[in-house]
Design a protein around this motif. Sequence first.
Motif, PDB file in Angstrom:
ATOM      1  N   HIS A   1      50.647 -10.128 -74.710  1.00 35.55           N
ATOM      2  CA  HIS A   1      49.832 -10.119 -73.491  1.00 35.55           C
ATOM      3  C   HIS A   1      48.349  -9.901 -73.841  1.00 35.55           C
ATOM      4  O   HIS A   1      47.460 -10.604 -73.347  1.00 35.55           O
ATOM      5  CB  HIS A   1      50.382  -8.987 -72.618  1.00 35.55           C
ATOM      6  CG  HIS A   1      49.720  -8.780 -71.311  1.00 35.55           C
ATOM      7  ND1 HIS A   1      49.771  -9.714 -70.308  1.00 35.55           N
ATOM      8  CD2 HIS A   1      49.004  -7.731 -70.821  1.00 35.55           C
ATOM      9  CE1 HIS A   1      49.117  -9.246 -69.255  1.00 35.55           C
ATOM     10  NE2 HIS A   1      48.633  -8.052 -69.546  1.00 35.55           N
ATOM     11  N   GLU A   2      48.092  -8.947 -74.704  1.00 34.81           N
ATOM     12  CA  GLU A   2      46.708  -8.612 -75.048  1.00 34.81           C
ATOM     13  C   GLU A   2      46.061  -9.715 -75.905  1.00 34.81           C
ATOM     14  O   GLU A   2      44.876 -10.008 -75.748  1.00 34.81           O
ATOM     15  CB  GLU A   2      46.641  -7.270 -75.797  1.00 34.81           C
ATOM     16  CG  GLU A   2      47.184  -6.075 -75.034  1.00 34.81           C
ATOM     17  CD  GLU A   2      46.370  -5.717 -73.789  1.00 34.81           C
ATOM     18  OE1 GLU A   2      45.256  -6.246 -73.617  1.00 34.81           O
ATOM     19  OE2 GLU A   2      46.861  -4.919 -72.969  1.00 34.81           O
TER      20      GLU A   2
ATOM     21  N   CYS B   1      42.329 -14.504 -76.749  1.00 34.33           N
ATOM     22  CA  CYS B   1      42.057 -15.950 -76.871  1.00 34.33           C
ATOM     23  C   CYS B   1      41.083 -16.389 -75.772  1.00 34.33           C
ATOM     24  O   CYS B   1      40.124 -17.125 -76.039  1.00 34.33           O
ATOM     25  CB  CYS B   1      43.347 -16.760 -76.778  1.00 34.33           C
ATOM     26  SG  CYS B   1      44.380 -16.614 -78.224  1.00 34.33           S
ATOM     27  N   ASP B   2      41.335 -15.938 -74.543  1.00 34.45           N
ATOM     28  CA  ASP B   2      40.431 -16.291 -73.434  1.00 34.45           C
ATOM     29  C   ASP B   2      39.047 -15.698 -73.665  1.00 34.45           C
ATOM     30  O   ASP B   2      38.036 -16.367 -73.456  1.00 34.45           O
ATOM     31  CB  ASP B   2      40.975 -15.767 -72.093  1.00 34.45           C
ATOM     32  CG  ASP B   2      42.213 -16.522 -71.661  1.00 34.45           C
ATOM     33  OD1 ASP B   2      42.431 -17.636 -72.174  1.00 34.45           O
ATOM     34  OD2 ASP B   2      42.972 -15.990 -70.828  1.00 34.45           O
ATOM     35  N   ASP B   3      39.004 -14.437 -74.101  1.00 38.77           N
ATOM     36  CA  ASP B   3      37.699 -13.802 -74.368  1.00 38.77           C
ATOM     37  C   ASP B   3      36.913 -14.619 -75.399  1.00 38.77           C
ATOM     38  O   ASP B   3      35.721 -14.856 -75.235  1.00 38.77           O
ATOM     39  CB  ASP B   3      37.894 -12.370 -74.913  1.00 38.77           C
ATOM     40  CG  ASP B   3      38.306 -11.379 -73.836  1.00 38.77           C
ATOM     41  OD1 ASP B   3      38.063 -11.662 -72.652  1.00 38.77           O
ATOM     42  OD2 ASP B   3      38.857 -10.325 -74.194  1.00 38.77           O
TER      43      ASP B   3
ATOM     44  N   GLU C   1      46.753 -12.869 -75.782  1.00 37.45           N
ATOM     45  CA  GLU C   1      46.429 -14.011 -74.911  1.00 37.45           C
ATOM     46  C   GLU C   1      45.065 -13.776 -74.260  1.00 37.45           C
ATOM     47  O   GLU C   1      44.260 -14.695 -74.137  1.00 37.45           O
ATOM     48  CB  GLU C   1      47.518 -14.191 -73.851  1.00 37.45           C
ATOM     49  CG  GLU C   1      48.705 -14.933 -74.410  1.00 37.45           C
ATOM     50  CD  GLU C   1      49.886 -14.960 -73.475  1.00 37.45           C
ATOM     51  OE1 GLU C   1      49.778 -14.494 -72.323  1.00 37.45           O
ATOM     52  OE2 GLU C   1      50.941 -15.446 -73.917  1.00 37.45           O
ATOM     53  N   LYS C   2      44.808 -12.530 -73.883  1.00 36.47           N
ATOM     54  CA  LYS C   2      43.511 -12.210 -73.286  1.00 36.47           C
ATOM     55  C   LYS C   2      42.399 -12.417 -74.333  1.00 36.47           C
ATOM     56  O   LYS C   2      41.328 -12.950 -74.021  1.00 36.47           O
ATOM     57  CB  LYS C   2      43.493 -10.769 -72.765  1.00 36.47           C
ATOM     58  CG  LYS C   2      42.096 -10.338 -72.325  1.00 36.47           C
ATOM     59  CD  LYS C   2      42.033  -8.884 -71.938  1.00 36.47           C
ATOM     60  CE  LYS C   2      40.614  -8.441 -71.625  1.00 36.47           C
ATOM     61  NZ  LYS C   2      39.744  -8.394 -72.804  1.00 36.47           N
TER      62      LYS C   2
ATOM     63  N   GLY D   1      34.658  -7.848 -74.211  1.00 34.67           N
ATOM     64  CA  GLY D   1      36.083  -7.903 -73.839  1.00 34.67           C
ATOM     65  C   GLY D   1      36.955  -7.959 -75.097  1.00 34.67           C
ATOM     66  O   GLY D   1      37.950  -7.247 -75.216  1.00 34.67           O
TER      67      GLY D   1
ATOM     68  N   THR E   1      39.671  -5.091 -76.465  1.00 34.44           N
ATOM     69  CA  THR E   1      41.102  -5.386 -76.610  1.00 34.44           C
ATOM     70  C   THR E   1      41.550  -5.271 -78.073  1.00 34.44           C
ATOM     71  O   THR E   1      42.672  -4.842 -78.349  1.00 34.44           O
ATOM     72  CB  THR E   1      41.427  -6.758 -75.992  1.00 34.44           C
ATOM     73  OG1 THR E   1      40.898  -6.758 -74.665  1.00 34.44           O
ATOM     74  CG2 THR E   1      42.925  -7.001 -75.915  1.00 34.44           C
TER      75      THR E   1
ATOM     76  N   HIS F   1      33.267 -13.778 -74.516  1.00 30.21           N
ATOM     77  CA  HIS F   1      33.201 -12.405 -73.983  1.00 30.21           C
ATOM     78  C   HIS F   1      33.352 -11.423 -75.144  1.00 30.21           C
ATOM     79  O   HIS F   1      34.445 -10.923 -75.426  1.00 30.21           O
ATOM     80  CB  HIS F   1      34.317 -12.147 -72.969  1.00 30.21           C
ATOM     81  CG  HIS F   1      34.108 -12.861 -71.677  1.00 30.21           C
ATOM     82  ND1 HIS F   1      35.117 -13.021 -70.746  1.00 30.21           N
ATOM     83  CD2 HIS F   1      33.012 -13.459 -71.147  1.00 30.21           C
ATOM     84  CE1 HIS F   1      34.640 -13.693 -69.711  1.00 30.21           C
ATOM     85  NE2 HIS F   1      33.372 -13.966 -69.927  1.00 30.21           N
TER      86      HIS F   1
END
Length: 264
Positions: free
Chosen positions: A52-53, A58-60, A55-56, A68, A72, A65
């Motif tokens: 879950h973390e 990757c988006d950051d 995946e975030k 961010g 994480t 970001h």
Amino acid sequence: MSEPEALTYASYLHLRELLALQRPRSEPPEHDETLFIIVHQAYELWFKLLLHEFEKICDDFRQDHLYGAIATFKRNRMIMKVMVEQVDIVETLTPMSFNSFRDRLETASGFQSVQFRELEFLLGYKRPQMLKFYQPGTPGYERLIRRLHEPSVVDAFYAFLGQHGVTIPAELRDRDVTLPTEPNETVEEGLLRLYKTHPDLEILFELMTDFDEGFQEWRYRHIKLVERSIGSKHGTGGSLGVEFLKKSLFHPIFPDLWAIRHKL
Ligand code: HEM
């Protein structure tokens, strides 16, 4: 209409279901099997959170970001530390105690953990040959195929570095994402420059290195745990056991961050 039941600690966490999931197979029950089950279930929950973390992250990375990603990575490195420490609990199982229920595991093995393999794939350690240990058509297999074909955290990291002026060679930008991460000299040159000129990025790179080291530490602790529990026996998953596990012992997730250290 009856009032909906007020939310409680137990109903929010689905504790009735959760606490009914520890079911030893030994007959009569072996005392230590409960520990064995709970530790593995706890690890699966940590794997779930790490997926879950990341995946975030990757988006950051893709959205540039930085703070961010720093926050994480800091979290993930702490999760990794707890995961490494949990091995201490499993090591309170003696070889004889483990043997008292080992047969009951039949061919079940951590080897078949879909989430662990998903984590490896998401982190860019893609070993498609591992798929043969999973049953095609099952939801777990489908998840692994999806992860295999998705860009990894390292691919997202390249996108991030590109936004910070690092030249990402075409062979990396257009690479076959089902292949494992390989070190790259052009990326390393860019990383070196950023390390020396951007203290905020240096913080991120060090946290990434912390996580990477923690992941290798987990492998080391797991191997020692296996060695002291079963010695040179083969694994219940059918591998050579310790010899098989040693192959990935020092495998880095972010090889470029390790390759430049003597130049910093
Ligand atoms: C007495 C304790 C343990 C023993 C004897 C043991 C043994 C083994 C062995 C022999 C393997 C190689 C595959 C096989 O042939 O089965 C393996 C793989 C694995 N085990 Fe364990 N294990 C233990 C505890 C744990 C724990 C607590 C975890 C936590 C999740 C775990 C997770 C894994 C994973 C993820 C793999 C696959 C590693 C890879 O493919 O690189 N094991 N284990």
